[in-house]
Scaffold this motif. Structure first.
Motif, mmCIF file in Angstrom:
data_model
loop_
_atom_site.group_PDB
_atom_site.id
_atom_site.type_symbol
_atom_site.label_atom_id
_atom_site.label_comp_id
_atom_site.label_asym_id
_atom_site.label_seq_id
_atom_site.Cartn_x
_atom_site.Cartn_y
_atom_site.Cartn_z
ATOM 1 N N LEU B 34 -8.213 -3.886 -3.807
ATOM 2 C CA LEU B 34 -9.353 -3.809 -4.311
ATOM 3 C C LEU B 34 -9.430 -1.841 -4.048
ATOM 4 N N PHE B 35 -9.436 -1.486 -2.615
ATOM 5 C CA PHE B 35 -10.300 -0.139 -2.629
ATOM 6 C C PHE B 35 -10.163 0.472 -4.122
ATOM 7 N N PRO B 36 -9.072 0.565 -4.294
ATOM 8 C CA PRO B 36 -9.720 2.220 -5.184
ATOM 9 C C PRO B 36 -10.824 1.766 -5.731
ATOM 10 N N PHE B 89 12.588 -3.403 2.732
ATOM 11 C CA PHE B 89 12.360 -2.311 3.215
ATOM 12 C C PHE B 89 10.330 -2.179 2.530
ATOM 13 N N LEU B 90 10.765 -1.770 1.633
ATOM 14 C CA LEU B 90 9.370 -1.445 0.831
ATOM 15 C C LEU B 90 8.156 -2.536 1.252
ATOM 16 N N MET B 91 8.146 -3.417 1.123
ATOM 17 C CA MET B 91 7.770 -4.446 1.960
ATOM 18 C C MET B 91 6.845 -3.793 3.724
ATOM 19 N N LEU B 92 8.341 -3.615 4.442
ATOM 20 C CA LEU B 92 7.975 -2.987 5.835
ATOM 21 C C LEU B 92 7.029 -1.398 5.606
ATOM 22 N N ILE B 93 7.527 -0.511 4.912
ATOM 23 C CA ILE B 93 6.888 0.544 4.093
ATOM 24 C C ILE B 93 5.954 0.509 4.190
ATOM 25 N N GLY B 94 5.254 -0.320 3.448
ATOM 26 C CA GLY B 94 3.905 -0.528 2.579
ATOM 27 C C GLY B 94 3.157 -0.990 3.915
ATOM 28 N N LEU B 95 3.597 -1.264 4.565
ATOM 29 C CA LEU B 95 2.994 -2.555 5.996
ATOM 30 C C LEU B 95 2.756 -1.211 6.519
ATOM 31 N N ILE B 96 3.726 -0.456 7.251
ATOM 32 C CA ILE B 96 3.575 0.858 7.924
ATOM 33 C C ILE B 96 2.281 1.965 7.393
ATOM 34 N N PHE B 97 2.512 2.122 6.348
ATOM 35 C CA PHE B 97 1.313 3.188 5.980
ATOM 36 C C PHE B 97 -0.569 2.257 5.638
ATOM 37 N N ARG B 98 -0.494 0.896 5.587
ATOM 38 C CA ARG B 98 -1.919 0.551 5.048
ATOM 39 C C ARG B 98 -1.563 0.190 6.970
ATOM 40 N N GLY B 99 -1.047 -0.652 7.685
ATOM 41 C CA GLY B 99 -1.149 0.259 8.930
ATOM 42 C C GLY B 99 -2.166 0.514 9.703
ATOM 43 N N VAL B 100 -1.207 1.338 9.773
ATOM 44 C CA VAL B 100 -2.085 2.902 10.369
ATOM 45 C C VAL B 100 -3.475 3.781 9.694
ATOM 46 N N ALA B 101 -3.167 3.347 8.584
ATOM 47 C CA ALA B 101 -4.470 3.816 7.735
ATOM 48 C C ALA B 101 -5.640 3.633 7.881
ATOM 49 N N GLN B 110 -11.164 15.369 5.668
ATOM 50 C CA GLN B 110 -10.547 16.029 4.340
ATOM 51 C C GLN B 110 -9.306 15.337 3.605
ATOM 52 N N SER B 111 -8.953 14.863 4.194
ATOM 53 C CA SER B 111 -7.591 14.020 4.255
ATOM 54 C C SER B 111 -7.848 12.769 4.353
ATOM 55 N N ARG B 112 -9.526 12.521 3.664
ATOM 56 C CA ARG B 112 -10.052 10.484 3.721
ATOM 57 C C ARG B 112 -8.873 10.529 3.035
ATOM 58 N N PHE B 113 -8.809 10.896 1.452
ATOM 59 C CA PHE B 113 -8.673 10.580 0.421
ATOM 60 C C PHE B 113 -7.241 9.636 -0.047
ATOM 61 N N LEU B 114 -6.203 10.561 1.347
ATOM 62 C CA LEU B 114 -4.913 10.984 0.968
ATOM 63 C C LEU B 114 -4.634 9.324 2.323
#
Ligand code: HDD
Ligand code: HEM
Ligand code: HEM
Lengths: 463, 333
Positions: B34-36, B89-101, B110-114
């Motif tokens: 729902l974030f965006p 693999f896709l799920m793990l990549i998803g979890l990685i990016f979302r976890g560190v976010a 400035q990089s917040r939007f990323l």
């Protein structure tokens, strides 16, 4: 070129686990450091400890997040790339890894939330308890995962029926011969990493005269740790090596670069191992020393790499040099332990610019030692997944194609590279912001009481 | 030991673990999805703060599901993961990016939007991949001698794409009702407005899947249609929960929408289980075929019985510590 799924899977496994290992290697020590400072704060009410703890908790949070996400990847790697191995060893590895989840991961995760966000939501005793629970979680985690890993090096307490491992004794399987040494060596390594990072960070602040009191305290604490741990690691490592000598002599031979069984063998300081011709070039060594270290006799007999047929030998060059990197760094760290002690005598440990500069430079080397150590252990085990019983080709996923493996390998490398550099970048920003933002309870009372209605929005780290 | 079938006990435990994962990580993945659509950056801060202290614990149920399968039903672990190689693999990549976010976003300027994008895309990807796993499970696997022999993209069919999107909508619904419960004022109003449209999406997918599933697999069809049975109560209860969501949103109730959504998930999940029971790796292997050695199942069971209640207690305690509404301005360390 034919893409080999086995080789690619090995590279992928080595890559993702090396990446993962960096973070637990850091958080295990740091978690205890934070809990220790919280304890001192609780006992003495000295706000300096609160400053130290709050600052390093911020660092901890970033590193921990990277540890968690890369750890989740690990727990699926066995199945995706090594499904035959998983099926054969599940009776043993499954329960061990699950015990790690139920005893360690839940504990860490639940209490981490309180540690990061709950300082003002729970009473101080409960907060302190949470800090220790996070630290306890990191220990428990090391315990189970290293039991699993050590079992693959020195399997015991099992029998094989129809190609499947069945456990006959859980005690023997968990406390397998290499486990106590691997666990102690890894834990000491983690505490060394924690101590050196804190020392380096504090030194960096001291060089800039920022928050001198707090950083001097932190530096002093970490130097005491280093004084005990750096020499301790040499001792533990030595015992670990003797244990490996007993159970995996070919690995030791590769570490030492000895191709042929002999007595009175030298300790090589330099050599260029040549696997093809099963020999070394350019050897420089100290006569008889390796025999002395390994057998405690000048003329003791030491088995060589050629005890194993060439197909069952590990890649000697990598093992030989990774071992030297690790031990070399270990010796440098001992040098810092001694230097710290000497400087402390005249109270200059926090004022000598040279020493402080050197500390900021050496801070990252224990990470290299950690990875080198794992490379020694794991590459030295090749070609075996379970030592002497199951090799890479038997363990790999049958349906895995080279293309799939290459795809995921590139994917992980790209993702981790992004995450890693972003992580470093944000850690540097946390460093840059420093402890100055960390208002302790006391300061907050002084500053905020007069303008009570306006407080409530503390300056966030970034704006 | 004859009386007690360990494999059945373990099937229940694994089902419980999956259920816990879906309900708990479901809402925090949903918040990411729902974030965006959030009105502004401050609301995003709020959304993230509402899950930041607990997401890690929620995700741990996924790890437990994975290692629990390895321990109790290794055949499932060693067939599902190779079969779903790319999806996992896709799920793990998803979890990685979302976890560190979670960590990085609050430290970025400035990089917040990323990191906003990483958080959303990661959550979406993970949810979609998990939904596709469900679809693949209904479809069944191509196996021979206890080994997966199918292709890399067997898991990606129109049917699994639909289940994937269905779960995305479902998690978003959980996320929206979670936000209703955890926020107040305008933000809550915003979250209320998301609930009904999301519910409609979920129901649409639900209907299509229900009509489609019987054609995907013969045994499923028999189970549902050959005799009218008690199992029809499950979808009936799920529908009652859906109705309850609508009612409690209309009445602007705080917590009921979330509870009713969880109820809907639980009944749907049971419906899925009875469709396939006792098959764990359809169409060939039952839970008994997939089981590990009894001594391993027992060894871990002892620990589970002793430890899981404690885990549940302190998990509940953390939720209690962070109870109540999240507000702007309070929050991140
Ligand atoms: C000696 C330490 C050590 C070693 C060798 C490993 N780990 Fe680890 N792991 C930890 C010590 C640790 C930790 C310190 O406990 C972490 C770091 C961050 C965290 O949450 O816990 C962790 C996190 C972590 C997580 C996330 C837990 C969570 O969500 O809280 C998983 C799933 C794994 N690990 C799994 C593995 C696997 C499958 C490994 C090897 C094959 C492995 N780890 C090697
Ligand atoms: C955390 C630190 C660790 C690091 C840095 C590490 C590093 C490595 C490396 C470099 C290899 C490649 C060896 C080769 O290709 O010859 C490898 C292999 C392997 N390791 Fe580890 N290891 C670690 C811990 C573990 C643990 C804890 C386990 C098991 C629970 C494990 C299981 C394996 C397996 C299954 C392989 C086989 C795949 C392969 O040989 O490439 N490792 N590891
Ligand atoms: C100072 C002298 C040191 C000695 C003599 C030593 C000895 C050893 C030996 C013999 C092994 C291989 C174990 C095996 O055969 O499987 C090993 C592995 C390892 N070393 Fe060291 N080591 C030293 C320093 C260090 C330092 C400073 C670090 C990190 C900060 C470190 C981290 C590791 C790790 C992580 C492993 C792999 C895990 C394990 O098997 O314990 N070592 N070390």
């Amino acid at each position: 070129m034919e893409l080999d799924p086995v080789l690619l899977s090995r590279i992928q496994f080595a890559f993702v686990i090396s990446f993962h290992a960096i973070f637990p290697g850091f958080t295990i020590g740091l978690a205890s450091f934070i809990a220790f400072n919280e304890t001192l704060l609780f006992k003495t009410d000295n706000p300096l400890y609160e400053k130290i703890s709050k600052f390093w908790t911020k660092v901890f949070a970033v590193v921990f997040a990277m540890g968690v996400v890369s750890g989740i990847v690990m727990s699926f790697q066995f199945g995706t790339n090594w499904s035959n191995f998983s099926q054969a060893t599940a009776n043993l590895l499954g329960p061990l890894l699950s015990y790690e989840v139920i005893t360690a991961f839940f504990l860490e995760a639940a209490f981490l939330g309180v540690l990061l966000f709950g300082r003002h939501k729970v009473p101080p005793t409960v907060f302190l308890f949470s800090a220790w629970m996070v630290a306890l979680g990191t220990f428990l985690s090391s315990f189970w995962i290293l039991a699993a890993n050590s079992w693959m090096h020195t399997p015991s307490g099992f029998e094989i029926r129809d190609g499947i491992f069945h456990v006959t004794s859980w005690i023997e399987a968990i406390f397998n011969p290499s486990f106590p040494w691997r666990l102690s060596h890894m834990l000491v390594a983690s505490f060394l990493i924690g101590a050196f990072v804190v020392a380096a960070g504090s030194a960096w602040f001291l060089l800039r005269s920022r928050e001198v009191d707090a950083n001097r305290k932190a530096l002093s604490m970490s130097l005491w740790m280093i004084l005990v741990l750096a020499p301790g690691q040499l001792v533990v490592g030595d015992f670990h090596g003797l244990n490996t000598f007993e159970h995996q002599p070919v690995k030791i031979a590769a570490m030492e670069g000895h191709w042929h069984t002999g007595s009175g063998v030298p300790l090589f300081l330099f050599a260029w191992p040549d696997q093809q011709n099963q020999t070394n070039h350019l050897e420089v060594g100290i006569p008889k020393l390796a025999s002395l270290i390994l057998t405690h006799e000048w003329d003791g007999e030491v088995p060589g790499i050629t005890e194993a047929v060439p197909e069952e030998q590990p890649p000697v060059f990598i093992v030989f040099w990774a071992f030297r990197v690790m031990v070399g760094i270990g010796l440098i760290l001992i040098g810092f332990a001694i230097a710290g002690l000497v400087l402390r005598k005249n109270g200059r440990y926090w004022q000598s610019p040279l020493f402080l500069k050197a500390l900021t430079w050496v801070g990252w080397t224990p990470f290299v030692a950690l990875l080198s150590g794992w490379i020694v252990t794991e590459v030295g085990r090749a070609p075996w997944l379970v030592h002497g019983i199951m090799n890479h080709h038997q363990g790999v996923t049958p349906a895995l194609t080279g293309g799939m493996a290459l795809f995921s390998l590139i994917g992980y490398i790209t993702a981790y590279a992004l995450v890693f550099w972003a992580g470093i970048y944000y850690l540097l920003r946390v460093m840059d912001a420093g402890m100055e933002d960390e208002h302790t309870a006391e300061e907050r009372h002084e500053v905020e009481r007069p303008k009570r209605p306006l407080s409530g929005s503390h300056v966030p780290l970034s704006d | 030991m004859e009386a007690l079938d360990l494999s059945i006990v373990w099937a229940v435990i694994i089902a419980f673990s999956i259920m816990m994962y879906v309900l708990m990580d479901g809402f925090d993945l949903g918040v990411g999805i729902l974030f965006p659509f959030a009105p502004d950056e401050e609301v995003r801060d709020l959304m993230m703060n509402s899950v930041a202290p607990i997401w890690d614990g929620n995700e741990t149920w996924l790890i437990l599901t994975g290692t629990g399968l390895l321990a109790a039903f290794p055949l499932v672990y060693s067939i599902f993961l190779p079969a779903l190689y790319v999806g996992v693999f896709l799920m793990l990549i998803g979890l990685i990016f979302r976890g560190v976010a979670f960590e990085f976003r609050f430290k970025a300027n400035q990089s917040r939007f990323l990191w906003n994008i990483a958080f959303t895309a990661g959550s979406f990807l993970a949810a979609f991949a998990q939904g596709a796993v469900v679809g693949t499970y209904i479809q069944g696997f191509d196996t021979q001698d206890r080994v997966f022999v199918g292709g890399a993209f067997d898991w990606l069919t129109p049917f699994t794409v639909l289940t994937g999107l269905g779960l995305v909508a479902g998690y978003a619904l959980l996320g929206a009702t979670w936000l209703v419960m955890k926020t107040e004022g305008e933000v809550q109003e915003w979250a209320y407005r998301k609930v009904i449209p999301l519910l409609l999406c979920v129901l649409a997918v639900f209907v299509i899947i229900s009509l489609w599933t019987p054609f995907v697999d013969e045994t499923v069809r028999e189970r549902w249609f050959d005799h009218i049975r008690l199992i029809w109560l499950l979808p009936a209860f799920a529908m009652l929960c859906a109705a309850q969501i609508v009612i409690s949103v209309k009445r602007r109730h705080d917590a009921l929408p979330f509870i009713a959504t969880m109820g809907m998930f639980i009944f749907t999940f049971f419906g899925l289980l009875v469709s396939r029971w006792p098959y764990m790796v359809p169409p060939e292997y039952t839970l008994w075929d997939a089981a590990s050695a009894p001594e391993s199942q027992l060894f871990l069971l002892i620990g589970m019985i002793l430890v899981i209640p404690v885990v549940l207690i302190y998990t509940a305690w953390t939720y209690w510590v962070f109870r109540g509404k999240v507000r702007l301005g309070e929050g991140y360390h």
